[in-house]
Design an enzyme around this catalytic site. Structure first.
Site, PDB file in Angstrom:
ATOM      1  N   ARG A   1     -92.771 -30.744   2.011  1.00  0.00           N
ATOM      2  CA  ARG A   1     -92.352 -32.006   1.390  1.00  0.00           C
ATOM      3  C   ARG A   1     -93.528 -32.930   1.111  1.00  0.00           C
ATOM      4  O   ARG A   1     -93.642 -33.480   0.019  1.00  0.00           O
ATOM      5  CB  ARG A   1     -91.321 -32.706   2.291  1.00  0.00           C
ATOM      6  CG  ARG A   1     -89.972 -32.074   2.138  1.00  0.00           C
ATOM      7  CD  ARG A   1     -88.971 -32.459   3.193  1.00  0.00           C
ATOM      8  NE  ARG A   1     -87.791 -31.634   2.967  1.00  0.00           N
ATOM      9  CZ  ARG A   1     -86.929 -31.253   3.888  1.00  0.00           C
ATOM     10  NH1 ARG A   1     -87.106 -31.627   5.135  1.00  0.00           N
ATOM     11  NH2 ARG A   1     -85.898 -30.495   3.565  1.00  0.00           N
TER      12      ARG A   1
ATOM     13  N   LEU B   1     -90.487 -26.692   5.731  1.00  0.00           N
ATOM     14  CA  LEU B   1     -90.128 -27.605   4.639  1.00  0.00           C
ATOM     15  C   LEU B   1     -90.730 -28.992   4.831  1.00  0.00           C
ATOM     16  O   LEU B   1     -91.071 -29.658   3.860  1.00  0.00           O
ATOM     17  CB  LEU B   1     -88.603 -27.685   4.476  1.00  0.00           C
ATOM     18  CG  LEU B   1     -87.951 -26.422   3.910  1.00  0.00           C
ATOM     19  CD1 LEU B   1     -86.431 -26.550   3.910  1.00  0.00           C
ATOM     20  CD2 LEU B   1     -88.429 -26.093   2.504  1.00  0.00           C
TER      21      LEU B   1
ATOM     22  N   TYR C   1     -86.349 -28.871  -5.349  1.00  0.00           N
ATOM     23  CA  TYR C   1     -86.791 -27.955  -4.293  1.00  0.00           C
ATOM     24  C   TYR C   1     -87.422 -28.665  -3.100  1.00  0.00           C
ATOM     25  O   TYR C   1     -87.640 -29.868  -3.133  1.00  0.00           O
ATOM     26  CB  TYR C   1     -87.597 -26.782  -4.805  1.00  0.00           C
ATOM     27  CG  TYR C   1     -88.863 -26.955  -5.595  1.00  0.00           C
ATOM     28  CD1 TYR C   1     -89.350 -25.865  -6.320  1.00  0.00           C
ATOM     29  CD2 TYR C   1     -89.581 -28.129  -5.642  1.00  0.00           C
ATOM     30  CE1 TYR C   1     -90.519 -25.957  -7.052  1.00  0.00           C
ATOM     31  CE2 TYR C   1     -90.757 -28.224  -6.378  1.00  0.00           C
ATOM     32  CZ  TYR C   1     -91.223 -27.139  -7.072  1.00  0.00           C
ATOM     33  OH  TYR C   1     -92.375 -27.216  -7.785  1.00  0.00           O
ATOM     34  N   GLU C   2     -87.633 -27.915  -2.021  1.00  0.00           N
ATOM     35  CA  GLU C   2     -88.014 -28.459  -0.694  1.00  0.00           C
ATOM     36  C   GLU C   2     -86.913 -29.386  -0.161  1.00  0.00           C
ATOM     37  O   GLU C   2     -87.184 -30.363   0.517  1.00  0.00           O
ATOM     38  CB  GLU C   2     -89.344 -29.236  -0.746  1.00  0.00           C
ATOM     39  CG  GLU C   2     -90.510 -28.498  -1.381  1.00  0.00           C
ATOM     40  CD  GLU C   2     -91.061 -27.358  -0.520  1.00  0.00           C
ATOM     41  OE1 GLU C   2     -90.586 -27.168   0.609  1.00  0.00           O
ATOM     42  OE2 GLU C   2     -91.964 -26.650  -0.995  1.00  0.00           O
ATOM     43  N   GLY C   3     -85.663 -29.056  -0.470  1.00  0.00           N
ATOM     44  CA  GLY C   3     -84.546 -29.920  -0.075  1.00  0.00           C
ATOM     45  C   GLY C   3     -84.316 -30.951  -1.162  1.00  0.00           C
ATOM     46  O   GLY C   3     -85.236 -31.663  -1.548  1.00  0.00           O
TER      47      GLY C   3
END
Length: 602
Positions: free
Chosen positions: A271, A267, A409-411
């Site tokens: 990011r 991730l 998304y991606e946290g």
């Protein structure tokens, strides 16, 4: 190598050490090879993606798959993959550049591309055994196979390690049986390989597995229907169900219980690439908006001539320029760190892993800042188009919907805000970034009498750079006092962490733009950078405002009495300009340039 000549800052150290403009990488530093790569990718986007916008919006999943195959044939899926596994083996900046310029045609393709090259392929290149890499990576690098990444579950989103999917070792110890359910899986509809996270027995952490998926021999894997989504409509997104799916033991990725670590590091890469993927979208939205504003007449005048529209054009251009400056700065730091580790004898795998991990703070900062900028940019794009912006006939409506997912998304951005500050505190505890020394100095300086000398601000950015130094003191003052008060429990003070993160983000973004512009002014002459100077000053002005607001909110929430008064005085001192910039003037200069060029031109 020249990397070892200059001192390479560690991740997060930008906060406590001064960076020379000569030491930052900027898009003006692209090599000839990178320029050629950029042009090839832009040409691909203009030919294969943009003309088919309507088909992507009509959920033409087959088109997404077809364009992905073409990207594979041209080598775009293997830019980051080492040559021995069928890739181009290019550096991190080239990887990011590819992601940047291939992503602006439609969020549907951008998502498929990002999921495949990032979280679909990367975990195997970074964590796979030699056998696993030889077997799978060449297929993924060329687009013969597509990858998907199965982490999220109905009950496990931001809390990724809480997944319920299980992996049970067979009696003969030769395979695992996977059972469970995953959701929001990008590329599920056309992938041949999945990175699946499952828990073995009662392990604290999940484990990663490489799972092949063949429609003709599904091995207990079934797919849900395509999800109906707000945006990224032709990105295949499905639920994936595992029912006694047999996976050979040699397909475990890294070690047992290592899955959470794999997920987090994959991730990190995702990011910064997501930030990259939002950059050309901003350039394109601005270009489309200014072209419309130059043509559209109201009250017998092109609307681009109205001050209210100029504000929008100037702010959109500024955010795009700043995002670009910060993203490529961090990408080159990662590339240099990887090079240093390879020089020191690390394998490509270790070097890349540690290189990206080193700058995890910057990756989170960029993910938040740039995903929020593209949303604002698309929103203002709709506004400039007026009623037409709301119509599916113009490109703004789809751009706005596609942009919305980037903050999730991606946290989520909330998780990434807390991560950026949380990781910084952990680095400080480990002694990798000295926060406490400088924070104590700032606290002591609050007791002293400030200097009333008039400094010499004749040199370009002299006042702005002093301002950045003061903003860093603001962060150290607020974070230092909060740490002193709450100690390790500070992680539970989410509202304070989020405010601190906003201060951190603004410092990194504003400083990156100033350093880029200063470097270019020194080599190309100040006159050639007058609009970039205006953008850097405009962004800093907003950053100071935001930092003052977030600093005040924090101080009045956790300090009281004399301490509160002292810190509020410090905040006032640290956010005070000697000479305020003329904001209307700056915006006009930026907007006039964009209007004259009829596009994003920096």
């Amino acid at each position: 190598m020249e990397t070892s000549k200059k001192e390479l800052l560690r991740g997060g150290q930008f906060l406590v050490k001064e960076t020379n403009c000569e030491d930052v990488f900027t898009p003006e530093d692209f090599t000839e090879e990178q320029q050629m790569m950029k042009e090839a990718v832009m040409e691909f986007n203009d030919r294969e993606i943009i003309p088919h916008k309507n088909r992507f919006e009509a959920k033409d999943y087959a088109l997404t798959e077809e364009v992905m195959r073409k990207a594979g044939e041209l080598g775009f899926l293997g830019v980051a993959v080492p040559e021995e596994y069928g890739g181009l083996g290019m550096g991190f900046v080239s990887t990011l550049l590819t992601c940047d310029y291939i992503s602006s045609g439609t969020g549907s393709f951008s998502t498929a591309f990002g999921a495949h090259t990032g979280i679909g392929t990367m975990p195997i290149t970074l964590y796979g055994t030699e056998e696993q890499k030889q077997k799978y990576v060449p297929k993924l690098a060329t687009g013969e196979w597509f990858g998907a990444y199965c982490l999220t579950e109905p009950g496990a989103g931001s809390d990724a390690n809480s997944g319920k999917t299980t992996a049970e070792l067979s009696a003969d110890r030769k395979s695992y049986k996977i059972n469970g359910q995953k959701m929001w899986i990008s590329n599920a509809g056309f992938c041949r390989l999945m990175i699946v996270f499952a828990r073995i027995e009662n392990d604290k952490n999940i484990t990663g597995f490489i799972v092949e998926y063949d429609k003709d021999n599904p091995n207990g894997i079934t797919l849900g229907e395509e999800e109906h989504k707000l945006g990224i409509r032709a990105s295949s997104t499905r639920q994936v169900f595992f029912n006694d799916t047999v996976v050979p033991v040699e397909n475990m990725l890294a070690g047992r219980g290592e899955g959470f670590k794999i997920a987090m590091n994959a991730l990190n890469v995702g990011r910064i690439k997501l930030a990259g993927a939002c950059l050309d979208s901003q350039r394109r939205v601005l270009t489309t908006a200014v072209q419309y504003a130059n043509e559209r007449k109201q009250f017998k005048t092109p609307i681009a001539n109205f001050g209210a529209i100029k504000v929008k054009l100037a702010e959109m251009a500024t955010n795009a320029y700043v995002g670009e400056s910060a993203t490529y700065r961090a990408a080159k730091n990662i590339e240099d760190r990887i090079a240093l580790r390879v020089e020191a004898g690390n394998t490509h795998q270790e070097a890349e892993l540690k290189g990206v991990e080193e700058y995890a703070i910057e990756c989170s900062i960029l993910k938040v800042a740039v995903s929020e900028d593209i949303q604002n940019c698309a929103d203002e794009g709709i506004q400039i188009f007026g009623g037409m912006g709301f119509s599916e006939e113009t490109p703004m409506e789809a751009a706005w919907r596609d942009a919305r997912i980037a903050r999730i998304y991606e946290g989520t951005n909330e998780i990434n805000r807390m991560l950026s500050v949380g990781m910084l505190i952990k680095k400080a505890m480990k002694g990798h970034v000295d926060l406490l020394g400088p924070a104590t100095e700032v606290a002591n300086s609050l007791m002293g009498i400030p200097s009333f000398d008039t400094p010499d601000y004749s040199e370009l950015f002299a006042e702005e750079k002093e301002m950045i130094a003061k903003l860093k003191k603001t962060f150290l003052m607020v974070a230092g006092a909060a740490l002193q008060k709450y100690g390790p429990e500070v992680e539970e003070q989410q509202q304070l962490l989020v405010a601190a993160a906003d201060i951190l983000i603004e410092i990194y973004m504003a400083e990156s733009a100033i350093l880029r512009t200063e470097k270019n002014a020194k080599r190309f002459g100040e006159a050639s950078q007058s609009v970039q100077i205006a953008m850097s000053k405009l962004y800093l002005y907003h950053a100071v405002d935001k930092i003052e607001e977030k600093g005040k909110e924090s101080i009045i929430s956790f300090a009281e009495g004399d301490e509160q008064r002292m810190m509020l005085m410090g905040l006032k001192r640290f956010t005070k300009y000697a000479n305020y910039p003329d904001i209307v003037d700056l915006r006009n200069e930026i907007a006039e340039k964009v209007k004259a060029e009829n596009k994003y031109c920096f």
